[in-house]
Motif scaffolding. Structure first.
Motif, PDB file in Angstrom:
ATOM      1  N   GLY A   2       0.799   6.226  22.071  1.00 26.55           N
ATOM      2  CA  GLY A   2       1.293   6.055  20.710  1.00 26.55           C
ATOM      3  C   GLY A   2       0.878   7.204  19.810  1.00 26.55           C
ATOM      4  N   LYS A   3       1.485   7.276  18.653  1.00 26.94           N
ATOM      5  CA  LYS A   3       1.224   8.350  17.700  1.00 26.94           C
ATOM      6  C   LYS A   3      -0.079   8.117  16.939  1.00 26.94           C
ATOM      7  CE  LYS A   3       4.874   9.652  15.317  1.00 26.94           C
ATOM      8  NZ  LYS A   3       6.093   9.552  14.483  1.00 26.94           N
ATOM      9  N   GLN A   4      -0.613   9.213  16.386  1.00 25.13           N
ATOM     10  CA  GLN A   4      -1.754   9.076  15.500  1.00 25.13           C
ATOM     11  C   GLN A   4      -1.278   8.474  14.186  1.00 25.13           C
ATOM     12  OE1 GLN A   4      -3.434  13.025  15.213  1.00 25.13           O
ATOM     13  NE2 GLN A   4      -4.871  12.626  16.881  1.00 25.13           N
ATOM     14  N   LYS A   5      -2.215   7.883  13.455  1.00 31.56           N
ATOM     15  CA  LYS A   5      -1.830   7.278  12.179  1.00 31.56           C
ATOM     16  C   LYS A   5      -3.018   7.261  11.228  1.00 31.56           C
ATOM     17  CE  LYS A   5      -2.219   2.643  14.263  1.00 31.56           C
ATOM     18  NZ  LYS A   5      -2.243   2.990  15.696  1.00 31.56           N
ATOM     19  N   ILE A   6      -2.683   7.311   9.931  1.00 27.08           N
ATOM     20  CA  ILE A   6      -3.703   7.109   8.907  1.00 27.08           C
ATOM     21  C   ILE A   6      -3.307   5.884   8.098  1.00 27.08           C
ATOM     22  CG2 ILE A   6      -4.308   9.548   8.795  1.00 27.08           C
ATOM     23  CD1 ILE A   6      -2.833   9.659   6.116  1.00 27.08           C
ATOM     24  N   ALA A   7      -4.301   5.270   7.470  1.00 31.63           N
ATOM     25  CA  ALA A   7      -4.071   4.051   6.685  1.00 31.63           C
ATOM     26  C   ALA A   7      -4.190   4.370   5.198  1.00 31.63           C
ATOM     27  CB  ALA A   7      -5.078   2.974   7.072  1.00 31.63           C
ATOM     28  N   LEU A   8      -3.273   3.810   4.434  1.00 32.68           N
ATOM     29  CA  LEU A   8      -3.351   3.864   2.979  1.00 32.68           C
ATOM     30  C   LEU A   8      -3.529   2.434   2.482  1.00 32.68           C
ATOM     31  CD1 LEU A   8      -3.067   5.176   0.162  1.00 32.68           C
ATOM     32  CD2 LEU A   8      -0.587   4.931   0.406  1.00 32.68           C
ATOM     33  N   ILE A   9      -4.667   2.144   1.878  1.00 31.73           N
ATOM     34  CA  ILE A   9      -4.905   0.822   1.290  1.00 31.73           C
ATOM     35  C   ILE A   9      -4.559   0.925  -0.186  1.00 31.73           C
ATOM     36  CG2 ILE A   9      -6.621  -0.945   0.784  1.00 31.73           C
ATOM     37  CD1 ILE A   9      -8.101  -0.085   3.277  1.00 31.73           C
ATOM     38  N   ALA A  10      -3.520   0.200  -0.594  1.00 32.28           N
ATOM     39  CA  ALA A  10      -2.994   0.355  -1.945  1.00 32.28           C
ATOM     40  C   ALA A  10      -2.904  -0.988  -2.653  1.00 32.28           C
ATOM     41  CB  ALA A  10      -1.615   1.009  -1.903  1.00 32.28           C
ATOM     42  N   ALA A  11      -3.495  -1.053  -3.825  1.00 27.79           N
ATOM     43  CA  ALA A  11      -3.329  -2.202  -4.713  1.00 27.79           C
ATOM     44  C   ALA A  11      -2.722  -1.640  -5.980  1.00 27.79           C
ATOM     45  CB  ALA A  11      -4.670  -2.872  -4.996  1.00 27.79           C
ATOM     46  N   SER A  12      -1.466  -1.938  -6.217  1.00 22.92           N
ATOM     47  CA  SER A  12      -0.730  -1.202  -7.237  1.00 22.92           C
ATOM     48  C   SER A  12      -0.189  -2.096  -8.335  1.00 22.92           C
ATOM     49  CB  SER A  12       0.432  -0.450  -6.593  1.00 22.92           C
ATOM     50  OG  SER A  12       1.220   0.192  -7.564  1.00 22.92           O
ATOM     51  N   GLY A  13      -0.306  -1.613  -9.566  1.00 19.91           N
ATOM     52  CA  GLY A  13       0.378  -2.246 -10.685  1.00 19.91           C
ATOM     53  C   GLY A  13       1.559  -1.409 -11.121  1.00 19.91           C
ATOM     54  N   ASP A  14       1.697  -0.200 -10.564  1.00 22.41           N
ATOM     55  CA  ASP A  14       2.791   0.708 -10.912  1.00 22.41           C
ATOM     56  C   ASP A  14       3.452   1.197  -9.629  1.00 22.41           C
ATOM     57  OD1 ASP A  14       4.417   2.867 -11.664  1.00 22.41           O
ATOM     58  OD2 ASP A  14       3.214   3.231 -13.448  1.00 22.41           O
ATOM     59  N   SER A  15       4.545   0.577  -9.269  1.00 16.12           N
ATOM     60  CA  SER A  15       5.200   0.864  -7.995  1.00 16.12           C
ATOM     61  C   SER A  15       5.720   2.287  -7.915  1.00 16.12           C
ATOM     62  CB  SER A  15       6.351  -0.114  -7.774  1.00 16.12           C
ATOM     63  OG  SER A  15       5.866  -1.431  -7.723  1.00 16.12           O
ATOM     64  N   GLU A  16       6.204   2.825  -9.033  1.00 17.25           N
ATOM     65  CA  GLU A  16       6.782   4.159  -8.999  1.00 17.25           C
ATOM     66  C   GLU A  16       5.713   5.222  -8.778  1.00 17.25           C
ATOM     67  OE1 GLU A  16       9.496   4.804 -12.251  1.00 17.25           O
ATOM     68  OE2 GLU A  16      10.272   2.772 -12.052  1.00 17.25           O
ATOM     69  N   LEU A  17       4.529   5.028  -9.370  1.00 14.13           N
ATOM     70  CA  LEU A  17       3.422   5.945  -9.094  1.00 14.13           C
ATOM     71  C   LEU A  17       3.042   5.894  -7.621  1.00 14.13           C
ATOM     72  CD1 LEU A  17       0.997   5.602 -12.147  1.00 14.13           C
ATOM     73  CD2 LEU A  17       2.318   7.607 -11.480  1.00 14.13           C
ATOM     74  N   LEU A  18       3.022   4.678  -7.061  1.00 14.03           N
ATOM     75  CA  LEU A  18       2.680   4.527  -5.647  1.00 14.03           C
ATOM     76  C   LEU A  18       3.734   5.192  -4.769  1.00 14.03           C
ATOM     77  CD1 LEU A  18       0.894   3.420  -3.421  1.00 14.03           C
ATOM     78  CD2 LEU A  18       2.148   1.267  -3.567  1.00 14.03           C
TER      79      LEU A  18
END
Length: 639
Positions: A2-18
């Motif tokens: 399988g491919k390598q991967k990184i994780a992004l843990i996101a708790a967002s109040g602004d979807s467009e910024l995310l």
């Protein structure tokens, strides 16, 4: 492998910024053969709210040892506190980590230089526009961003010899409604129209403008106003809101670059600064070039018309999504509308994974509360490239996604993992592939809220159906023999009778009474009497099949009702029953024989008699047979 991967843990109040952050990260990932897994939630305010347990549990879904590194984007109130308190193992997993826009103890952080940008913006109001009375509308008092921006505001005023007035400083919670409330609060003090208003974000600036408009006051004629974030609404407003652009895309790029340097064991500063840009526009009197263009009136009207039409279409689609999912009263219909939703929003691929304990549960979700993810997940529905993947399957939690969603080419792919929860209980999670555009206008947040509500209601409805079925069985079934009782006879027997009359087809009504059951009880005991009843009922159930019903009418009396064509077919059925009873006696090994007297009638489809009348008639015929059987046994004994 399988491919390598990184994780992004996101708790967002602004979807467009995310969305912009994800775009920047993927830009840096280009050519690395590394995919991005985004574990995303839209949390509520309040550290210990049950909903937040369910939302932040998405952080506990993956095994972080499978990732090259982790990026945090949790710049929301109490986001870091939630992870530190309820998911501390993530912070101790030993993988390279970078935090964006929020300083986390012990982790390399990429921080916007928000202080300098805010200071320069306030200084701009003072030096370029001569402002001397400046109000501050803040976000949550404990939020680091608000603390930093407020300090910049105070420092800029102090540096220019302007007194800092406490009455001109208010903290709220970053919402547009807070801007309206701030206007009302300042109005009560008579200071709602200072030289300028500095807001901790654009949403509150827009709310303040809206409230002022109610009094016929507008920027920049009556007051200047500035915000922070450079969101889409700030650009769409008239006049456009002067603000600070966090440039989330370049921050995402920089954060990912720093992570790769950590993975390569390079030395990196604990805090990496990211420059912010002032965006000066009409709300502070510095009109941007696009604001100074003379628009043809017809062109302006067309632009407004198309914008309104687009907005209306967008919200109409969202309302249809909510309504259709809410009205789904079975799994098939729910899956159908889920596919429609995903196709409407042009999503490349998705799957919906449900905890086994929830999917196969027999209790309402409220009473089956668990905040964990099961080791096996039931894939309820899915789609890839617009094609439904409706084959039910189980996947291991460690695999995260079914094989049909895995993209093994050399391109960079993003996988959004979103929690499904109700009252803090974990229902499962949803995966969306290569479709981060669903973050636009908080589309995903609204969609997931509708899915959470609809699916939890559907699960509770399924549990209620199972419960009703069990209660129904208790109500209409005889406990000893598992045959219909009198209530079952009245419910299904009456319905069968009415149906036979409507279709003009006769019914067999057969009444049976077990012979010598009292003798079995007296000689061998009541347990043997029960065994005899169970054996006899087993014979009846084996003979009736699906079209007929068998009833324990009372004590040792039994009833069979079902369709037959004529008397010949009725006799054949009787013969089948007697043969089956004989076979059962031969193989039972019991010290006594199971015998029964049988009487039956066929209903007259054109007659006026009711079903109970035919049962009574069959009972009388059975009694005549029973008398004859007794006489035969007596003659046999005397002979």
């Amino acid at each position: 492998m399988g491919k390598q991967k990184i994780a992004l843990i996101a708790a967002s109040g602004d979807s467009e910024l995310l969305e912009a952050t994800i775009s920047g990260i993927k830009e840096r990932l280009a050519g690395s053969k590394t995919d991005l897994h985004v574990f995303l939630c839209f949390p509520s305010f309040g550290l210990d709210l049950p909903e937040n347990f369910g939302y932040y549990n998405i952080c506990s879904l993956p095994d972080y040892q499978d990732y090259e590194g982790i990026i945090f984007s949790i710049n929301v109130v109490q986001g870091y506190d939630m992870i530190k308190k309820y998911h501390p193992a993530i912070l101790k997993c030993g993988k390279p980590m970078v935090s964006l826009d929020y300083e986390i103890e012990g982790i390399t952080s990429v921080l916007p230089d928000g202080y300098s940008a805010e200071y320069r913006l306030v200084e701009h109001l003072i030096t370029e526009h001569g402002c001397r009375t400046i109000n501050y509308v803040g976000g949550s008092a404990e939020h680091p961003d608000n603390i930093l921006r407020k300090k910049a505001y105070i420092d800029a005023l102090t540096a220019h010899g302007i007194p800092v007035e406490e009455r001109r400083i208010r903290d709220y919670s970053f919402m547009d409604a807070d801007g309206r409330q701030a206007y009302a609060d300042f109005k009560e003090l008579g200071i709602e129209l200072p030289d300028a208003v500095v807001c901790a974000n654009d949403a509150m600036a827009l709310g303040y403008c809206q409230a002022a408009e109610g009094d016929g006051k507008y920027p920049p004629e009556d007051f200047l106003i500035v915000g922070y974030d450079n969101d889409a609404n700030a650009k769409a407003f008239t006049p456009m809101i002067s603000t600070i652009d966090k440039d989330a895309r370049s921050m995402g790029y920089l954060g990912c670059d720093v992570l790769f340097r950590l993975i390569a064991n390079e030395k990196v500063q604990k805090v990496v600064s990211h420059e912010q840009k002032l965006v000066l526009r009409g709300s502070c009197g510095c009109y941007a070039p696009e604001e100074l263009v003379e628009w043809d009136r017809r062109q302006l009207h067309r632009q407004i018309y198309y914008r309104v039409k687009e907005e209306a279409s967008y919200y109409e689609t969202l309302n249809a999504v909510r309504q259709n999912l809410a009205l789904s009263d079975n799994e098939g219909l729910f899956n159908f509308y889920m596919l429609e939703v995903m196709r409407q929003f042009n999503i490349y691929g998705y799957c919906m994974c449900i905890n086994q304990a929830i999917y196969y549960g027999t209790q309402a979700i409220e009473f089956n509360w668990d905040d964990k993810y099961d080791e096996e997940q039931y894939v309820l529905s899915g789609m890839c490239r617009g094609v439904s993947q409706d084959e039910p399957m189980l996947i291991k939690r460690k695999d995260l996604v079914p094989e049909y969603l895995l993209q093994e080419d050399e391109e960079i792919h993003d996988y959004l993992f979103v929690p499904l929860q109700k009252f803090g209980a974990s229902l499962g999670y949803m995966v969306i592939v290569d479709s981060s555009s669903v973050l636009f206008r908080r589309m995903l947040m609204y969609m997931v809220a509708a899915i959470n509500s609809a699916y939890s209601n559907l699960r509770n409805l399924e549990v209620l159906r199972k419960m009703n079925k069990r209660l129904d069985n208790v109500y209409v079934k005889d406990a000893l023999t598992d045959m219909y009782n009198r209530f079952g006879y009245m419910r299904d027997g009456y319905a069968m009778f009415e149906k036979s009359k409507a279709y003009g087809k006769p019914l067999l009504v057969m009444f049976m009474d077990m012979d010598r059951l009292k003798e079995i009880n007296d000689i061998y005991g009541h347990s043997h009497g029960d065994n005899a009843l169970i054996l006899f009922s087993g014979v009846l159930k084996a003979c009736v099949g699906e079209e007929m019903i068998a009833v324990r009418y009372g004590g040792d009396e039994f009833l069979i009702i079902g369709p037959v064509k004529n008397k010949k077919e009725a006799e054949a059925f009787k013969g089948k029953l007697e043969a089956e009873l004989k076979r059962a006696n031969e193989t039972s090994g019991l010290p006594y024989q199971i015998e029964a007297s049988i009487g039956y009638v066929l209903t007259d489809v054109k007659g006026s008699s009711e079903l109970d009348d035919y049962v009574e008639e069959a009972d009388e015929l059975m009694y005549e047979v029973k008398k004859q059987n007794r006489k035969n046994r007596k003659d046999y004994a005397e002979g």
